[in-house]
Every structure is written in C-alpha cells, then in structure tokens.
Design an enzyme around this catalytic site. Structure first.
Site, mmCIF file in Angstrom:
data_model
loop_
_atom_site.group_PDB
_atom_site.id
_atom_site.type_symbol
_atom_site.label_atom_id
_atom_site.label_comp_id
_atom_site.label_asym_id
_atom_site.label_seq_id
_atom_site.Cartn_x
_atom_site.Cartn_y
_atom_site.Cartn_z
ATOM 1 N N HIS A 95 -30.416 -12.735 35.815
ATOM 2 C CA HIS A 95 -29.707 -12.393 34.573
ATOM 3 C C HIS A 95 -30.587 -11.683 33.549
ATOM 4 C CE1 HIS A 95 -25.873 -13.630 32.267
ATOM 5 N NE2 HIS A 95 -26.370 -12.543 31.742
ATOM 6 N N LYS A 124 -24.614 -14.221 38.460
ATOM 7 C CA LYS A 124 -26.021 -14.067 38.045
ATOM 8 C C LYS A 124 -26.752 -15.404 37.984
ATOM 9 C CE LYS A 124 -24.323 -10.357 35.104
ATOM 10 N NZ LYS A 124 -23.017 -10.851 34.618
ATOM 11 N N TYR A 144 -21.977 -17.917 31.792
ATOM 12 C CA TYR A 144 -20.701 -17.675 31.099
ATOM 13 C C TYR A 144 -19.792 -18.914 31.182
ATOM 14 C CZ TYR A 144 -21.875 -12.643 31.664
ATOM 15 O OH TYR A 144 -22.475 -11.408 31.675
#
Ligand code: A2P
Length: 275
Positions: free
Chosen positions: A111, A78, A53
């Site tokens: 993930h 993650k 992210y």
C-alpha cells in the site's frame, strides 16, 4: 460506454481494465456493497480495495452476488503500509483472502513504502522483504499480478534492483495539476503501469473555474473531464462515488480532449486548493 471495455496490458501479459472503481473512504458495509454492485451493474470491470479500507468483505460479496464470472472482473487489494515483516505480510494476505472470499486477486499491492504515521521513513529492507512474499504469492497463482502504491522512483529502484520480479503496477495519487511526472516517467521506462487514485482529488477539484470552462466546451462535467484526462495520459483512473448516477457518469467518458486543451490542463497546478 466504450472506455469501460478498454484494457492495459501489464508487463506479464495480464489485461487490466483501464477504468477501475475506487472504494477508498467507503467504510460503511452496506454503502460499499451498494456502490460496488452499482459499479458492476454499470459495466465497471475493475474494483480497487485495500485491507485498510475495511470493505474487502463487502466488495467480495458484491462481486459474488453480481453473477458475473470471476474471470470478467479485475480485483485489486493491498497489503497495509505498516506491515514490513514477511510473516505478518503473509498472514495479512490470508486475512484479505478470507475477508474478500475469492480464490485469487488480480492484483496485490504494497500500500505504501512507509507507514502512514511515518511518511518518508526509509523502509528499503522491509519493502524488499515483503516484496519477496508478494513474489511467492504471485508464483502460487493467488495474485495474477503484483505491484506497489505510493512508491517514488527511489523506492521502486530498491525493488527492481534487489528482487527477481518487477512490480507490474504503481498506484499513485494523480489528478489534473498533480501528475507526479518524475514517477510516471520512471514507471513508463521500466514497464510499470501507473494507476490513479483520487483522480478527482477526492472531490476538491470539481469547482475549479478553469476546469469548468474546459468541461463546458465538451458538454461534459468536470468529473468526466478529469477522468478522460487521466486516460489520455495512459494512466488508469480509479474514481470513487457512492451515488449511482455519478458512478455511471464517471464511466461515460467516450470523448477526446484536444491536444491544445491537454496542454492547457498540463499547465495547471494546485487545482485541489480552490475554495
Ligand atoms: P460521492 O461519493 O458522495 O459521490 P476521488 O475519486 O478523487 O477520490 O473523488 C471522490 C469524491 O468525489 C467523493 O467525494 C465523491 O462523492 C465525489 N464525486 C465522485 N464522482 C463525482 C461526480 N461525477 N460529480 C460530483 N462529485 C463526484
């Protein structure tokens, strides 16, 4: 807002707040810092981030600046889906920890079972290898729980049968009309807590006419109906917003959807295809 104070108990005894704040697609550093700060100010006590992210540093800074004791906030990050090599996995964890600036994570997830550019590829050996790295991190105390994301039952079976520690969490794409019953039932049987990313189908569900009609019966928004539905399915919703008023609204879900309405919502499909 009582729902923010409710916890799931993971299979290792760790308490995890049922509602979390999702930060996927909040890439701008200031926006991620502001949204996370707002979520913490409005009582969220779980924040979900990921290395991919690109906002772990903003999330960590918002948490440190909030003044909240570290022990009061549950933080998940993650391991990137592409990493299936143990040395790279350990190095990636260290990169995450340096970026987020915390001594430990509350949860660390793989993930996805496959790289995003090759969805569905069989990475069983790689998943086992990186899971063993997560087990080592877990034993060291730098992650209080470990788990996976986007895993189906077969992917989970590889880990459960081949490794010594079971995943405690499986974070999946989950919203009204997309409830992945087979994965959820498998996780329930195996004592794995399911959490829901995109509980609003990244916003695509919000204009659905049937959902509007049900939400109106409770005097609630469609977003609130969607989040409440996930909670009543014993799944942990991770709604994302960059707007403070919506962040607040999404946690204001202290109402009960009747079993008749739950059945109606269970019967919907393709809810994210509404124009
Ligand atoms: P925004 O970030 O501009 O507020 P999901 O949680 O399924 O990923 O959905 C996130 C999307 O839904 C984002 O586009 C977000 O927009 C929007 N959203 C989140 N909460 C609300 C809300 N209460 N009302 C309307 N849109 C919302």
């Amino acid at each position: 807002m009582a729902a923010l104070q409710e916890d799931f108990t993971l299979s290792n005894g760790l308490q995890m707040p049922k509602i979390g704040f999702g930060t996927w697609q909040i890439t701008d550093a200031l926006e991620a810092y502001g949204a996370t700060s707002a979520a913490l100010a409005h009582g969220y006590r779980q924040i979900d981030t990921a290395r991919v992210y690109g906002n772990e540093d903003s999330v960590g800074r918002a948490l440190r600046d909030s003044g909240l004791p570290r022990s009061e906030v549950f933080v998940t990050s993650k391991l990137p889906a592409e990493i299936k090599d143990p040395d790279e996995a350990l190095a990636s964890f260290e990169t995450t920890m340096a970026a987020i600036g915390l001594d430990y994570l509350d949860c660390y997830l793989i993930h996805a079972p496959w790289p995003w550019h090759d969805i569905g590829r069989d990475c069983s050996a790689g998943n086992k290898a990186v899971w063993e790295v997560l087990e080592t991190i877990y034993r060291s105390g730098r992650a209080k729980s470990i788990g996976v994301s986007n895993f189906n039952a077969a992917d989970l079976r590889v880990i459960i049968d081949g490794c010594s520690t079971r995943p405690m969490v499986n974070q999946i794409r989950y919203f009204i009309g997309h409830t992945q019953e087979d994965v959820v039932q498998f996780c329930r049987r195996e004592g794995i807590q399911v959490t829901a990313y995109s509980p609003l189908a990244t916003g695509k569900i919000l204009r659905h006419p049937d959902l509007r009609a049900v939400a109106e019966r409770y005097g609630k928004s469609v977003a609130q109906l969607c989040i409440r539905y996930v909670l009543q399915k014993d799944v942990g919703p991770l709604p994302k917003s960059t707007h403070e008023q919506r962040i607040r609204e999404n946690a204001d879900v202290d109402f009960e959807i009747t079993s008749a309405d739950m059945a109606l919502l269970d019967g919907l499909s393709d809810t994210d295809k509404v124009r």
